[in-house]
Design a protein around this motif. Structure first.
Motif, PDB file in Angstrom:
ATOM      1  N   VAL A  44       0.842  -1.206   0.000  1.00 53.11           N
ATOM      2  CA  VAL A  44       0.000   0.000   0.000  1.00 53.11           C
ATOM      3  C   VAL A  44       0.877   1.256   0.000  1.00 53.11           C
ATOM      4  O   VAL A  44       0.621   2.210  -0.747  1.00 53.11           O
TER       5      VAL A  44
ATOM      6  N   GLU B 280       0.840   4.098  -2.832  1.00 53.81           N
ATOM      7  CA  GLU B 280       0.500   5.495  -2.504  1.00 53.81           C
ATOM      8  C   GLU B 280       1.606   6.446  -2.934  1.00 53.81           C
ATOM      9  O   GLU B 280       1.349   7.619  -3.198  1.00 53.81           O
TER      10      GLU B 280
ATOM     11  N   THR C  35      -5.757  -6.625  -0.154  1.00 51.44           N
ATOM     12  CA  THR C  35      -4.638  -5.681  -0.315  1.00 51.44           C
ATOM     13  C   THR C  35      -4.816  -4.878  -1.600  1.00 51.44           C
ATOM     14  O   THR C  35      -4.679  -3.648  -1.607  1.00 51.44           O
TER      15      THR C  35
ATOM     16  N   ALA D  92      -7.123  -1.953  -1.695  1.00 49.87           N
ATOM     17  CA  ALA D  92      -6.721  -0.728  -0.978  1.00 49.87           C
ATOM     18  C   ALA D  92      -6.180   0.345  -1.916  1.00 49.87           C
ATOM     19  O   ALA D  92      -6.145   1.522  -1.561  1.00 49.87           O
ATOM     20  N   HIS D  93      -5.720  -0.056  -3.130  1.00 51.31           N
ATOM     21  CA  HIS D  93      -5.161   0.953  -4.044  1.00 51.31           C
ATOM     22  C   HIS D  93      -5.178   0.430  -5.488  1.00 51.31           C
ATOM     23  O   HIS D  93      -4.814  -0.722  -5.722  1.00 51.31           O
TER      24      HIS D  93
END
Ligand code: NAP
Length: 255
Positions: free
Chosen positions: A30, A34, A52, A55-56
């Protein structure tokens, strides 16, 4: 600590993170995403990897056993086919085992070395031609117990000592190629690692409480705090550091 929304240090980079379905690996995947990287998260179980990846948008996953024959080709190939390059390999998938000498068991030793030592080695070999092209990095996961003794965990400690020596030796071997190799050595960090080693939740809590009392800062790390240092070791701004093992354990190694 997650990157700020403006921190795009790894924009355009591609990272492979093994063991990305939980704990330190998930936090690392993550954090890389990011900070702008495309991330391939690897683990055996698809469900946690899906969480996982949710999350992005920069995270994709491959469910595979890194110890299986052919896994390194599959893993590295998956990242390079998707994004055309590879900049960072994070050898995070690992396991621990509580095994006093009187209970020494051959299969446990073989399994620990297969996951903590052999698999990262073969992944590194497969990644190397791609890392040479990008002046990339390898970040290996060690432990405080890679350089401190661990009563009741000699073979886990031995696998992490091996990781530290591989880190230094590879760093020396690859320095002229521009490929950096470093390791992060966490102390006790709140993840499911002890449950995965077969402890009950109560026994894991007892162990963390015991360790917290010994740690000079009197706290157990969160996975994000370890991910922060993994990214720092991969950060191009840190390009003069190679062959280093950074211990992130609230001072536990000092006592
Ligand atoms: N937590 C700590 O206190 C601590 C301290 C020092 C060092 N470390 C090191 O930090 C790393 C991450 O640990 P963690 O605490 O985040 O543990 P964790 O939550 O148990 O994560 C380990 C991950 O590795 C994956 N994995 C295990 N065997 C695999 C295999 N054969 N192929 C592919 N993936 C595999 C697991 O997913 P699947 O089960 O789905 O495969 C899991 O997601 C490890 O190298 C560990 O030794 C942890």
């Amino acid at each position: 600590m997650p990157a700020t929304p403006h921190d795009q240090t790894f924009s355009g980079h591609v990272a492979i993170v093994t063991g990305a379905g939980s704990g330190i690996g998930r936090a690392t995947a993550v954090a890389f995403a990011e900070a702008g990287a495309h991330v391939l998260g690897v683990g055996r179980r698809a469900e946690p990897l899906k969480e996982t990846a949710a999350a992005h948008a920069n995270i994709e996953f491959l469910a595979t056993d890194v110890c299986a024959d052919g896994a390194p080709v599959k893993v590295v190939g998956a990242a390079v086919e998707r994004w055309g390059r590879l900049d960072h390999l994070v050898n995070n998938a690992g396991a621990t085992a509580v095994m006093p000498m009187a209970e020494t068991d051959k299969q446990t030793i073989v399994d620990l070395f297969a996951l903590n030592v052999v698999a990262p080695s073969l992944l590194a070999r497969e990644a190397l031609p791609h890392l040479r092209r990008t002046s990339g990095t390898i970040v290996n996961l060690s432990s405080t117990y890679g350089h401190r003794p661990m009563a009741g965990g000699a073979h886990y400690a031995a696998t992490k000592a091996a990781v530290e020596q591989m880190t230094r030796s590879w760093a020396l071997e690859l320095a002229a190629d521009g490929v950096r190799v470093n390791a992060v050595a966490p102390g006790p960090t709140r993840t499911d690692v002890m449950l995965h080693a077969g402890l009950t939740p109560e026994a894991a809590d007892d162990m963390y409480a015991y360790e917290r009392d010994r740690i000079p800062t009197r706290r157990i790390a969160g996975a994000e705090e370890i991910a922060h240092w993994i990214l720092r070791m991969a950060d191009p701004a840190g390009r003069h550091a190679t062959g280093q093992v950074i211990t992130v354990d609230g001072g536990l190694e000092l006592i």
